[in-house]
Design an enzyme around this catalytic site. Structure first.
Site, PDB file in Angstrom:
ATOM      1  N   CYS A 285      32.994  40.080  43.305  1.00  0.00           N
ATOM      2  CA  CYS A 285      33.237  39.071  44.333  1.00  0.00           C
ATOM      3  C   CYS A 285      34.159  39.613  45.431  1.00  0.00           C
ATOM      4  O   CYS A 285      34.993  40.500  45.197  1.00  0.00           O
ATOM      5  CB  CYS A 285      33.949  37.859  43.726  1.00  0.00           C
ATOM      6  SG  CYS A 285      32.962  36.904  42.595  1.00  0.00           S
TER       7      CYS A 285
ATOM      8  N   GLU B 259      27.318  43.638  45.788  1.00  0.00           N
ATOM      9  CA  GLU B 259      26.337  43.389  44.730  1.00  0.00           C
ATOM     10  C   GLU B 259      25.720  44.697  44.255  1.00  0.00           C
ATOM     11  O   GLU B 259      25.943  45.756  44.837  1.00  0.00           O
ATOM     12  CB  GLU B 259      25.279  42.404  45.250  1.00  0.00           C
ATOM     13  CG  GLU B 259      25.909  41.051  45.550  1.00  0.00           C
ATOM     14  CD  GLU B 259      24.911  39.962  45.917  1.00  0.00           C
ATOM     15  OE1 GLU B 259      23.724  40.270  46.147  1.00  0.00           O
ATOM     16  OE2 GLU B 259      25.340  38.790  45.979  1.00  0.00           O
TER      17      GLU B 259
ATOM     18  N   CYS C  91      37.927  35.106  39.825  1.00  0.00           N
ATOM     19  CA  CYS C  91      38.799  35.437  40.961  1.00  0.00           C
ATOM     20  C   CYS C  91      40.088  34.630  40.897  1.00  0.00           C
ATOM     21  O   CYS C  91      41.172  35.141  41.210  1.00  0.00           O
ATOM     22  CB  CYS C  91      38.068  35.194  42.284  1.00  0.00           C
ATOM     23  SG  CYS C  91      36.741  36.395  42.552  1.00  0.00           S
TER      24      CYS C  91
ATOM     25  N   ASN D 269      31.797  40.609  49.107  1.00  0.00           N
ATOM     26  CA  ASN D 269      31.110  40.806  47.830  1.00  0.00           C
ATOM     27  C   ASN D 269      30.247  42.058  47.870  1.00  0.00           C
ATOM     28  O   ASN D 269      29.616  42.370  48.870  1.00  0.00           O
ATOM     29  CB  ASN D 269      30.318  39.566  47.376  1.00  0.00           C
ATOM     30  CG  ASN D 269      29.413  38.970  48.435  1.00  0.00           C
ATOM     31  OD1 ASN D 269      29.640  39.117  49.626  1.00  0.00           O
ATOM     32  ND2 ASN D 269      28.379  38.290  47.989  1.00  0.00           N
TER      33      ASN D 269
ATOM     34  N   CYS E 216      35.450  31.616  42.537  1.00  0.00           N
ATOM     35  CA  CYS E 216      34.992  31.520  41.148  1.00  0.00           C
ATOM     36  C   CYS E 216      36.174  31.645  40.189  1.00  0.00           C
ATOM     37  O   CYS E 216      37.268  32.081  40.557  1.00  0.00           O
ATOM     38  CB  CYS E 216      33.936  32.583  40.855  1.00  0.00           C
ATOM     39  SG  CYS E 216      34.615  34.197  40.430  1.00  0.00           S
TER      40      CYS E 216
ATOM     41  N   GLU F  27      36.769  38.225  46.824  1.00  0.00           N
ATOM     42  CA  GLU F  27      38.203  38.012  46.607  1.00  0.00           C
ATOM     43  C   GLU F  27      38.801  39.139  45.769  1.00  0.00           C
ATOM     44  O   GLU F  27      39.886  39.642  46.051  1.00  0.00           O
ATOM     45  CB  GLU F  27      38.453  36.684  45.869  1.00  0.00           C
ATOM     46  CG  GLU F  27      37.984  35.447  46.612  1.00  0.00           C
ATOM     47  CD  GLU F  27      36.549  35.046  46.278  1.00  0.00           C
ATOM     48  OE1 GLU F  27      35.698  35.952  46.147  1.00  0.00           O
ATOM     49  OE2 GLU F  27      36.284  33.847  46.147  1.00  0.00           O
TER      50      GLU F  27
HETATM   51  N1  THU Z   1      30.845  35.414  45.140  1.00  0.00           N
HETATM   52  C1  THU Z   1      32.021  35.798  45.715  1.00  0.00           C
HETATM   53  O1  THU Z   1      32.097  36.849  46.361  1.00  0.00           O
HETATM   54  N2  THU Z   1      33.103  35.021  45.533  1.00  0.00           N
HETATM   55  C2  THU Z   1      33.113  33.848  44.847  1.00  0.00           C
HETATM   56  O2  THU Z   1      34.154  33.240  44.685  1.00  0.00           O
HETATM   57  C3  THU Z   1      31.861  33.306  44.331  1.00  0.00           C
HETATM   58  C4  THU Z   1      30.689  34.213  44.363  1.00  0.00           C
HETATM   59  C5  THU Z   1      29.681  36.270  45.317  1.00  0.00           C
HETATM   60  C6  THU Z   1      29.205  36.961  44.076  1.00  0.00           C
HETATM   61  C7  THU Z   1      27.751  37.197  44.398  1.00  0.00           C
HETATM   62  O3  THU Z   1      27.658  38.415  45.124  1.00  0.00           O
HETATM   63  C8  THU Z   1      27.375  36.053  45.302  1.00  0.00           C
HETATM   64  O4  THU Z   1      28.583  35.501  45.783  1.00  0.00           O
HETATM   65  C9  THU Z   1      26.564  34.967  44.626  1.00  0.00           C
HETATM   66  O5  THU Z   1      27.183  34.527  43.470  1.00  0.00           O
END
Ligand code: THU
Length: 166
Positions: free
Chosen positions: A73, A64, A115, A62, A112, A75
């Site tokens: 994310c 940010e 994704c 991820n 999520c 994925e």
């Molecule tokens: N996140 C992912 O990388 N993948 C997911 O399937 C769920 C959430 C990340 C996004 C964000 O940077 C952090 O997790 C918190 O939501």
């Protein structure tokens, strides 16, 4: 009126040691990727690894951003890179893991919705099932043999093509 009942199958393994060698290795790559996540805001470090039909393995994590919605994310970072680099190669499997600075997460992370929608696009495009392997930092592993198990009734291009104006 009509009702339909669907059944979805998930396999649970007690640990990664029960996986076949290729999936075990993919999960290891996802763990490595999670260590490099850029997650200064959530401190929720997600790692993904994608295995392509040509044997390539692509990592993602991820990313940010101070402007929160600009992040992405793990994925999708992995899947978009894979598809940008090898647009005609199917995704065989994707492994997803997570680690937190606060505690050891010992339950799987399920991707999520956005994704899952991206997985659905590529699974349909390649006409080949995409296995999804999910684990926390440690603990049991969940496996879905097709991403469709995680997102039945995804939005598909058929609708767009069917209702596209001339
Ligand atoms: N996140 C992912 O990388 N993948 C997911 O399937 C769920 C959430 C990340 C996004 C964000 O940077 C952090 O997790 C918190 O939501």
């Amino acid at each position: 009126m009509k009702k339909e009942l669907f059944s979805l199958e998930i396999t649970y393994y007690d640990s990664e040691n029960e996986l076949n060698p290729k999936d075990f290795q993919l999960l290891q790559q996802a763990h490595l990727a999670s260590q490099k996540a850029y997650a200064p805001y959530s401190r929720f470090r997600v790692g993904a690894a994608v295995r392509l039909a040509n044997g390539e393995i692509v990592q993602g994590n991820n990313q940010e951003n101070a402007a929160y919605p600009s992040g992405l994310c793990a994925e999708r970072v992995a899947l978009f890179y894979a598809h940008a680099t090898w647009p005609d190669v199917a995704v065989e499997a994707i492994a997803v893991t997570v680690r937190s600075e606060r505690t050891i997460i010992n339950e799987p992370l399920t991707p999520c919705g956005s994704c899952r929608q991206v997985m659905a696009e590529y699974e349909k495009k390649s006409n080949q099932k995409m296995r999804v392997i999910m684990q926390g930092e440690t603990g049991p592993v969940m496996v879905a043999e097709s991403m469709n198990v995680l997102l039945p009734f995804s939005f598909v291009d058929d609708y767009l093509l069917k209702y596209k104006p001339e």
